[in-house]
Design an enzyme around this catalytic site. Sequence first.
Site, PDB file in Angstrom:
ATOM      1  N   LYS A  48       0.849  -1.213   0.000  1.00 25.55           N
ATOM      2  CA  LYS A  48       0.000   0.000   0.000  1.00 25.55           C
ATOM      3  C   LYS A  48       0.881   1.258   0.000  1.00 25.55           C
ATOM      4  CE  LYS A  48      -2.109  -1.169   3.854  1.00 25.55           C
ATOM      5  NZ  LYS A  48      -1.367  -2.423   4.166  1.00 25.55           N
ATOM      6  N   ARG A  72      -9.998   0.781   9.046  1.00 30.24           N
ATOM      7  CA  ARG A  72      -9.541  -0.582   9.310  1.00 30.24           C
ATOM      8  C   ARG A  72     -10.577  -1.394  10.087  1.00 30.24           C
ATOM      9  NH1 ARG A  72      -3.623   0.315   9.061  1.00 30.24           N
ATOM     10  NH2 ARG A  72      -2.575  -1.627   9.504  1.00 30.24           N
ATOM     11  N   ARG A  92      11.716  -5.716   5.278  1.00 25.89           N
ATOM     12  CA  ARG A  92      11.506  -4.287   4.997  1.00 25.89           C
ATOM     13  C   ARG A  92      12.452  -3.414   5.828  1.00 25.89           C
ATOM     14  NH1 ARG A  92       5.700  -1.678   5.546  1.00 25.89           N
ATOM     15  NH2 ARG A  92       5.781  -2.733   7.549  1.00 25.89           N
ATOM     16  N   ARG A 117      11.203  -1.611  11.274  1.00 29.17           N
ATOM     17  CA  ARG A 117      10.049  -1.305  12.138  1.00 29.17           C
ATOM     18  C   ARG A 117       9.897  -2.355  13.236  1.00 29.17           C
ATOM     19  NH1 ARG A 117       4.977   0.270   8.402  1.00 29.17           N
ATOM     20  NH2 ARG A 117       3.926  -1.052   9.918  1.00 29.17           N
ATOM     21  N   ARG A 165      -0.675  -9.332  13.022  1.00 29.28           N
ATOM     22  CA  ARG A 165      -1.244  -8.270  12.159  1.00 29.28           C
ATOM     23  C   ARG A 165      -2.070  -8.891  11.028  1.00 29.28           C
ATOM     24  NH1 ARG A 165       4.125  -5.346  10.727  1.00 29.28           N
ATOM     25  NH2 ARG A 165       2.865  -4.154   9.259  1.00 29.28           N
TER      26      ARG A 165
HETATM   27  P1  AP5 Z   1       4.850  -1.612   1.945  1.00 24.05           P
HETATM   28  O1  AP5 Z   1       4.561  -0.815   0.731  1.00 24.05           O
HETATM   29  O2  AP5 Z   1       5.582  -0.951   3.059  1.00 24.05           O
HETATM   30  O3  AP5 Z   1       3.537  -2.374   2.449  1.00 24.05           O
HETATM   31  P2  AP5 Z   1       2.231  -1.835   3.202  1.00 24.05           P
HETATM   32  O4  AP5 Z   1       1.070  -2.498   2.584  1.00 24.05           O
HETATM   33  O5  AP5 Z   1       2.243  -0.336   3.243  1.00 24.05           O
HETATM   34  O6  AP5 Z   1       2.501  -2.479   4.601  1.00 24.05           O
HETATM   35  P3  AP5 Z   1       2.395  -1.886   6.080  1.00 24.05           P
HETATM   36  O7  AP5 Z   1       3.113  -2.890   6.965  1.00 24.05           O
HETATM   37  O8  AP5 Z   1       2.924  -0.482   6.164  1.00 24.05           O
HETATM   38  O9  AP5 Z   1       0.909  -1.939   6.316  1.00 24.05           O
HETATM   39  P4  AP5 Z   1       0.213  -1.988   7.660  1.00 24.05           P
HETATM   40  O10 AP5 Z   1      -1.179  -1.761   7.217  1.00 24.05           O
HETATM   41  O11 AP5 Z   1       0.435  -3.173   8.489  1.00 24.05           O
HETATM   42  O12 AP5 Z   1       0.950  -0.847   8.494  1.00 24.05           O
HETATM   43  P5  AP5 Z   1       0.495   0.559   9.039  1.00 24.05           P
HETATM   44  O13 AP5 Z   1       1.665   1.428   9.074  1.00 24.05           O
HETATM   45  O14 AP5 Z   1      -0.740   1.035   8.326  1.00 24.05           O
HETATM   46  O15 AP5 Z   1       5.699  -2.897   1.462  1.00 24.05           O
HETATM   47  C1  AP5 Z   1       6.146  -3.869   2.414  1.00 24.05           C
HETATM   48  C2  AP5 Z   1       7.528  -4.398   1.965  1.00 24.05           C
HETATM   49  O16 AP5 Z   1       7.356  -5.110   0.732  1.00 24.05           O
HETATM   50  C3  AP5 Z   1       8.579  -3.310   1.673  1.00 24.05           C
HETATM   51  O17 AP5 Z   1       9.843  -3.777   2.058  1.00 24.05           O
HETATM   52  C4  AP5 Z   1       8.507  -3.123   0.147  1.00 24.05           C
HETATM   53  O18 AP5 Z   1       9.746  -2.680  -0.399  1.00 24.05           O
HETATM   54  C5  AP5 Z   1       8.167  -4.537  -0.295  1.00 24.05           C
HETATM   55  N1  AP5 Z   1       7.382  -4.580  -1.523  1.00 24.05           N
HETATM   56  C6  AP5 Z   1       6.356  -3.763  -1.884  1.00 24.05           C
HETATM   57  N2  AP5 Z   1       5.866  -4.140  -3.086  1.00 24.05           N
HETATM   58  C7  AP5 Z   1       6.586  -5.231  -3.457  1.00 24.05           C
HETATM   59  C8  AP5 Z   1       6.561  -6.096  -4.600  1.00 24.05           C
HETATM   60  N3  AP5 Z   1       5.693  -5.894  -5.589  1.00 24.05           N
HETATM   61  N4  AP5 Z   1       7.424  -7.126  -4.650  1.00 24.05           N
HETATM   62  C9  AP5 Z   1       8.331  -7.337  -3.648  1.00 24.05           C
HETATM   63  N5  AP5 Z   1       8.412  -6.541  -2.551  1.00 24.05           N
HETATM   64  C10 AP5 Z   1       7.551  -5.517  -2.463  1.00 24.05           C
HETATM   65  O19 AP5 Z   1       0.001   0.191  10.515  1.00 24.05           O
HETATM   66  C11 AP5 Z   1       0.927  -0.159  11.537  1.00 24.05           C
HETATM   67  C12 AP5 Z   1       0.196  -0.247  12.873  1.00 24.05           C
HETATM   68  O20 AP5 Z   1      -0.361   1.052  13.202  1.00 24.05           O
HETATM   69  C13 AP5 Z   1      -1.018  -1.195  12.910  1.00 24.05           C
HETATM   70  O21 AP5 Z   1      -0.631  -2.529  13.183  1.00 24.05           O
HETATM   71  C14 AP5 Z   1      -1.857  -0.560  14.046  1.00 24.05           C
HETATM   72  O22 AP5 Z   1      -1.340  -0.893  15.301  1.00 24.05           O
HETATM   73  C15 AP5 Z   1      -1.650   0.936  13.827  1.00 24.05           C
HETATM   74  N6  AP5 Z   1      -2.668   1.515  12.928  1.00 24.05           N
HETATM   75  C16 AP5 Z   1      -2.443   2.133  11.730  1.00 24.05           C
HETATM   76  N7  AP5 Z   1      -3.602   2.549  11.193  1.00 24.05           N
HETATM   77  C17 AP5 Z   1      -4.589   2.194  12.058  1.00 24.05           C
HETATM   78  C18 AP5 Z   1      -6.005   2.308  12.029  1.00 24.05           C
HETATM   79  N8  AP5 Z   1      -6.633   2.891  10.997  1.00 24.05           N
HETATM   80  N9  AP5 Z   1      -6.686   1.795  13.080  1.00 24.05           N
HETATM   81  C19 AP5 Z   1      -6.087   1.222  14.130  1.00 24.05           C
HETATM   82  N10 AP5 Z   1      -4.733   1.060  14.206  1.00 24.05           N
HETATM   83  C20 AP5 Z   1      -4.001   1.545  13.176  1.00 24.05           C
END
Ligand code: AP5
Length: 213
Positions: free
Chosen positions: A13, A88, A127, A160, A171
């Site tokens: 994402k 979410r 990552r 992270r 997660r």
């Molecule tokens: P990346 O692009 O970083 O993936 P992502 O989908 O953004 O993954 P996240 O881990 O950031 O999502 P998340 O939803 O768990 O985290 P968030 O920060 O929102 O890519 C991942 C890796 O893959 C990278 O190394 C990249 O280079 C690689 N990659 C990408 N595309 C690729 C491809 N095509 N091929 C190979 N490799 C590839 O949330 C974190 C925490 O915050 C949550 O657990 C929760 O505690 C809290 N939180 C955040 N938002 C909320 C909410 N709305 N409500 C409640 N809690 C929340």
Amino acid sequence: MRIIFLGPPGAGKGTQAKLIVKDYHIRQLSTGDLLREHRKLGTELGSKAQTYMDAGNLVPDSVILGMVGEEFNKPDLAPGYILDGFPRTCPQAEGLDQLLQNTNQKLDHVLVLEVPDSELIRRLTARRSCPECGHIYNLIFNPPKTAGICDHDGIELIHRSDDTEATVLNRLKVYQELTKPLVNHYEPQGLVRHIDGTGGVAEIYQRILNAVK
Ligand code: AP5
């Protein structure tokens, strides 16, 4: 254009949102990034969120809705936005419906990035990201030129704290239970586009462009 990015942790994402931002000049509103910024600044909200995030659990809806509500008042959202990691849960989706109604806005697309769990675990444990510019690397698929250092600003990359295998597994479970059902919230509105999130970054981006055209 107003987009929601749904998809499990590691689906890409953040990676894909940054490409859309560059081409469409709209803002990426990532609740994960906002929470990490609060943690970095040591705010009360940041310390409240820390325990939930480190365990891979969701931060309470009231905290998230308050934080997003503040962002909705900012003028940089006027040209459009990508909501990355929000909503979410069902209460968050209902809160967003209310915010959209209050500001007379409509969503254009809900993009659901789909990637198998085994690939997600591989991606997340490898990552690394830059704490300064936010660029996302991967030790397997997209490593920096110099190990551990950001190509763009020379800053040391971070791993992270929620990218350990045990936390990633939680997660993924939380995503299946609380976030994936949101597809049913948006399906009747005809907004949902399922995107195959496997393959190269450019290939996936092309699928996204085809879906939003
Ligand atoms: P990346 O692009 O970083 O993936 P992502 O989908 O953004 O993954 P996240 O881990 O950031 O999502 P998340 O939803 O768990 O985290 P968030 O920060 O929102 O890519 C991942 C890796 O893959 C990278 O190394 C990249 O280079 C690689 N990659 C990408 N595309 C690729 C491809 N095509 N091929 C190979 N490799 C590839 O949330 C974190 C925490 O915050 C949550 O657990 C929760 O505690 C809290 N939180 C955040 N938002 C909320 C909410 N709305 N409500 C409640 N809690 C929340």
